[in-house]
Every structure is written in structure tokens, then in C-alpha cells.
Design an enzyme around this catalytic site. Sequence first.
Site, PDB file in Angstrom:
ATOM      1  N   HIS A 161       0.817  -1.225   0.000  1.00 49.48           N
ATOM      2  CA  HIS A 161       0.000   0.000   0.000  1.00 49.48           C
ATOM      3  C   HIS A 161       0.843   1.264   0.000  1.00 49.48           C
ATOM      4  O   HIS A 161       0.328   2.347  -0.230  1.00 49.48           O
ATOM      5  CB  HIS A 161      -0.930   0.002   1.226  1.00 49.48           C
ATOM      6  CG  HIS A 161      -1.998  -1.046   1.139  1.00 49.48           C
ATOM      7  ND1 HIS A 161      -3.322  -0.755   0.926  1.00 49.48           N
ATOM      8  CD2 HIS A 161      -1.932  -2.397   1.206  1.00 49.48           C
ATOM      9  CE1 HIS A 161      -4.027  -1.869   0.878  1.00 49.48           C
ATOM     10  NE2 HIS A 161      -3.203  -2.892   1.049  1.00 49.48           N
ATOM     11  N   ASP A 184       3.519   9.612  -0.634  1.00 50.04           N
ATOM     12  CA  ASP A 184       2.326   8.858  -0.241  1.00 50.04           C
ATOM     13  C   ASP A 184       2.104   7.740  -1.255  1.00 50.04           C
ATOM     14  O   ASP A 184       2.257   7.973  -2.459  1.00 50.04           O
ATOM     15  CB  ASP A 184       1.112   9.800  -0.245  1.00 50.04           C
ATOM     16  CG  ASP A 184       0.067   9.398   0.777  1.00 50.04           C
ATOM     17  OD1 ASP A 184       0.029   8.209   1.124  1.00 50.04           O
ATOM     18  OD2 ASP A 184      -0.702  10.269   1.221  1.00 50.04           O
TER      19      ASP A 184
HETATM   20  O1  F6P Z   1      -1.144   2.375   4.196  1.00 57.30           O
HETATM   21  C1  F6P Z   1      -0.272   2.306   5.232  1.00 57.30           C
HETATM   22  C2  F6P Z   1      -0.855   1.860   6.553  1.00 57.30           C
HETATM   23  O2  F6P Z   1       0.128   1.364   7.385  1.00 57.30           O
HETATM   24  C3  F6P Z   1      -1.901   0.804   6.401  1.00 57.30           C
HETATM   25  O3  F6P Z   1      -1.387  -0.499   6.476  1.00 57.30           O
HETATM   26  C4  F6P Z   1      -2.840   1.150   7.501  1.00 57.30           C
HETATM   27  O4  F6P Z   1      -4.137   0.959   7.043  1.00 57.30           O
HETATM   28  C5  F6P Z   1      -2.657   2.625   7.748  1.00 57.30           C
HETATM   29  O5  F6P Z   1      -1.442   2.960   7.220  1.00 57.30           O
HETATM   30  C6  F6P Z   1      -2.842   3.020   9.215  1.00 57.30           C
HETATM   31  O6  F6P Z   1      -1.709   2.768   9.974  1.00 57.30           O
HETATM   32  P1  F6P Z   1      -1.646   1.951  11.334  1.00 57.30           P
HETATM   33  O7  F6P Z   1      -2.171   0.591  11.045  1.00 57.30           O
HETATM   34  O8  F6P Z   1      -0.218   1.994  11.694  1.00 57.30           O
HETATM   35  O9  F6P Z   1      -2.535   2.671  12.302  1.00 57.30           O
END
Ligand code: F6P
Length: 502
Positions: A187, A388
Site C-alpha cells: 500500500h 504517499d
Molecule cells: O497504508 C499504510 C498503513 O500502514 C496501512 O497499512 C494502515 O491501514 C494505515 O497505514 C494506518 O496505519 P496503522 O495501522 O499503523 O494505524
Amino acid sequence: MNSSESALAGSPGALRTNLDHRAGGGPRDDSLVVVANRLPVRRVRRKSGTVWETSPGGLVSALVPTLERRRVTWVGWAGLKSRRTPPFRHDGIDNVPVPLSGDDVEAYYEGFSNRVLWPLFHGALRAPELRRSWWEAYRSINVRFAEAAAAAAPRGGAAWIHDYHLMLVPALLRERRPDLRIGFFLHIPFPPEELFARLPWRRELLAGLLGADVVGLQTRRDEQNLRALLEGTEGGGADRRAPRVETFPISVDFERWERAARSEKVRRRSAALRRRLGTSKTILLGVDRLDYTKGIDARLRAFQRLLREGAIAAEEAVLVQAAVPSREGVTEYVEQRRVVERLAGELNGEFGEIGRAVVHSMHRNFGFDELVALYLAADVLLVTPLRDGMNLVAKEYVASRVDERGVLVLSEFAGAAAELTDAMLVNPFDPEGLAARIADAVRAPDAASSARMRALRRVVRERDVFRWADTFLGRLAAAGGDGARRRSRRAASAETGDAAEG
Ligand code: F6P
């Protein structure tokens, strides 16, 4: 990003039917095992006690709607430290929690995932801290996820592994379950070779990805970066398995945002917001997880510059910054919060009046309707990340603008810029240029903005999140077929003593 309270309907028993014909026995199954760091719901502590809520982040908000018509088991962490939670069913998904202790969270999630891979993959915006103990934890937690996925997947089924937390899982799962079709989607951006090369564990990480049949990335640039590594010596040479590497830009459930934006309830809420902020004012909006990659400070400084120079008058515009709390155990995030709050305070101190702030800075979770109302109320959306993977906020804004109004100011360093070429593209590293483009957005004539918005809406409508999931899973079905053929040829040639195929 969107967070809503949710009561869990399921019980461990609900999962049992799906688990019965697992590994080894039973017919081939077309159901899907999703493997991600977080489950779609997480446990959090509130004053009222422990509650379940929707997990934060684009991964969950994008993926969940695409799973509705599929039989899905989701393997992931349920939030909170060291809590053993039995499997449960919620919203049609069978959830298999992977427990993480306090030490695991610190070393695998906050440490290796978010203080090594995250900054490095985002262009080394912060120096990654290369600690051996974090790497060890990352490896052993990846084994834990792979084992849970191996136990959960029906014979001949498909597993879809997500994101940088779990880059070793494709190969670990392949070792345990060669019968599976295995997909991996990243992602976040994939970095260029000279950054990836800084990792002492780069070969292991690449070998992890090589366990997949399909590796998906957000943009062509990410795809090229990964291909360059796989084709070089780091990839392990010519005799390795070759996953299919392809770009699949993630998106949003366009109709859901559009439907909400047309609803009476949201329209009323949005009009009330506009009245409170000042009907004659230009409303600028930022919506982000509070992360140093998002360029929130860059946009606040640009706004400050415009007010100081008099290019925008304090009575004329207001900036609403909605920041969602994120990774609060990680120093760089605590620091970024301080910076954002200090800048917002400075701006209001310098340009605000009693009862008239120039910046409204909020740091909390936002409900879905509240977000749509904000998007509808905003004349300009500022999406200014320094780097991003995609940025779904940009696409949510476009999907919500059923009135075909509003200006999207979008960083060239967001994956979304590759598709949303009709946005007003900006370079957030260039303070003067960023300020000038924001001023252009504030003054943009209605007709030109509407034409841009119409074009943007065509793109997001056509390339919605269902198309993303269907394309990825379609490729996985096809590539899995090739992989299975390769594996059975290899087995046959091993029997006849021929050299095994790569
Ligand atoms: O897209 C990056 C990401 O780490 C996703 O895996 C996740 O949905 C989002 O950011 C939120 O981050 P975290 O899971 O660290 O709260």
C-alpha cells in the site's frame, strides 16, 4: 481513517464451519484469506472500558467493501497488547486474531515497521533506525502471521497478504502451504534501489516477496523500482520463482461516497458547517492521519506565508485541518503533532480575532458522515504529502463532490497524482510554489474548477475500488494457475531426474 463504534455479532463457533475443511482435506475452495497487520476491527481502551471500533487507515476502508460478496477469513492483529482473542465473526468476515505482546508491538510494529520500513520507503523523510533486535522481532512475528494464515486457508485457496508489515509472509506461507495461490499488495511506495540497499536485510525481504504469485504496487514508479531489484543480483539470479509484478492503483467505493453526499442528512450537516465557518469565506480543508509524510506542516506554513504577504486576507479564508491520531507510541509522530499544533496556534495568534479563528485544527477520529459533510463544505482540499503510496482522501473528496465543484490541490508525490492529472498539482518541497498554487486554487474561476472536477470524477468513478480488487484477484487466479502448472512440472521433472524449472 473512518472510525465508528461497532458491536461484534460473532462468536468463535461461527468460524468453525469454515475451518473444518482446512489444510490437507476437503475440496478445493474459492474463498479468500486476507492477511494484514490489523483486523478490520480493533479493540481500544476508552473511559467507558474496552470497545471495538473500525480499524484506522486506508487499507481497511478500501478493502472491506470489496469483500462483501466473498467468503473471507481475515488474519490480523486485534489491537491492544498481549490480549488473546478467540476467532470471531463480524460483518460477514471470519476474523482470526494474531496476538502481539507489548514487546512485539514495540519491536515489530513501532520499531521495524514504522521506524525502519515506513520512513525508508517514504524517501527517507526520517532516518531509519537499523536495530538488529527489531529485525529479529519482525521476522518472528511474520512467522506467526504465516502460521496463522497456513492454518486458516482451505486447500487450494487464495491468500492475499497486505503491506510492509508482512513482506516475509509470502515465502513463509509458500513453504507451509505450496497448494495456495499467494498475492501480495504493497500500500505504500516501493523505494528506489539506492534507498532499499541501505537495509542490511534487503535480500531476506526480497526473498519474502518472491514467495508470491502476484505482487501488486500502487504506481508504475513503484513497479519499476521493484522490478529493477528483482532483475538485478538482489533478486537471486535467474533460477528463482518469478512473481507477476504489476501496478494496481487502489481506490474508493465511489458510489458509497456519492450516495452519502446526496443524502439530506449530510447536505444539512455540510450547510451548517459552512454557516459556522462563514458563508462568504473560502474554506480550505486538510484531512490526514497525523503523519510526518503528509506535509501538514508544509501546508500550514504555506497558508501562513499567504496571510503574511497579504495574498489572502484573514477575513477571506479559513483552514480546517482534520488530523486523525496515529502511531502515538512513535517519537516522530509525537514530534509532528507538536509541530502542527504549534503552527496552528501561531497562525491564530497572529491572524485570529475573538470568535474568528483562521485555522481550526482537530486531532481525533471522524465519522463517515462527518467527513462527507466536510468534503462538501470545502472549496479547496489540500492534499500535500511529501510522499504517499496513493492517498485515498483525494479520491474520497472527488467522489463526494456530486455538485462538481471544489478544487483539489494534490502533491505530485502522492500516488494519486498519476491518475488525477486534472487536479492542481503541487510540489510540497517548494514553499513559495506551494503557497502560489494554494492562492491560485482560492481564486480559481468556477467554470474551470467544475471542468476539472468533472474530469476527476470520471476517472475515480471508472477506477473504483471494486475494479482494483477484481483486477488483482483476477490476476491471482490466472497466475496461480501458472504457478500450479510450474510446481507440478517441477515435481514431475524431479521424478525423472531433469533439472528443476525456476
Ligand atoms: O497504508 C499504510 C498503513 O500502514 C496501512 O497499512 C494502515 O491501514 C494505515 O497505514 C494506518 O496505519 P496503522 O495501522 O499503523 O494505524
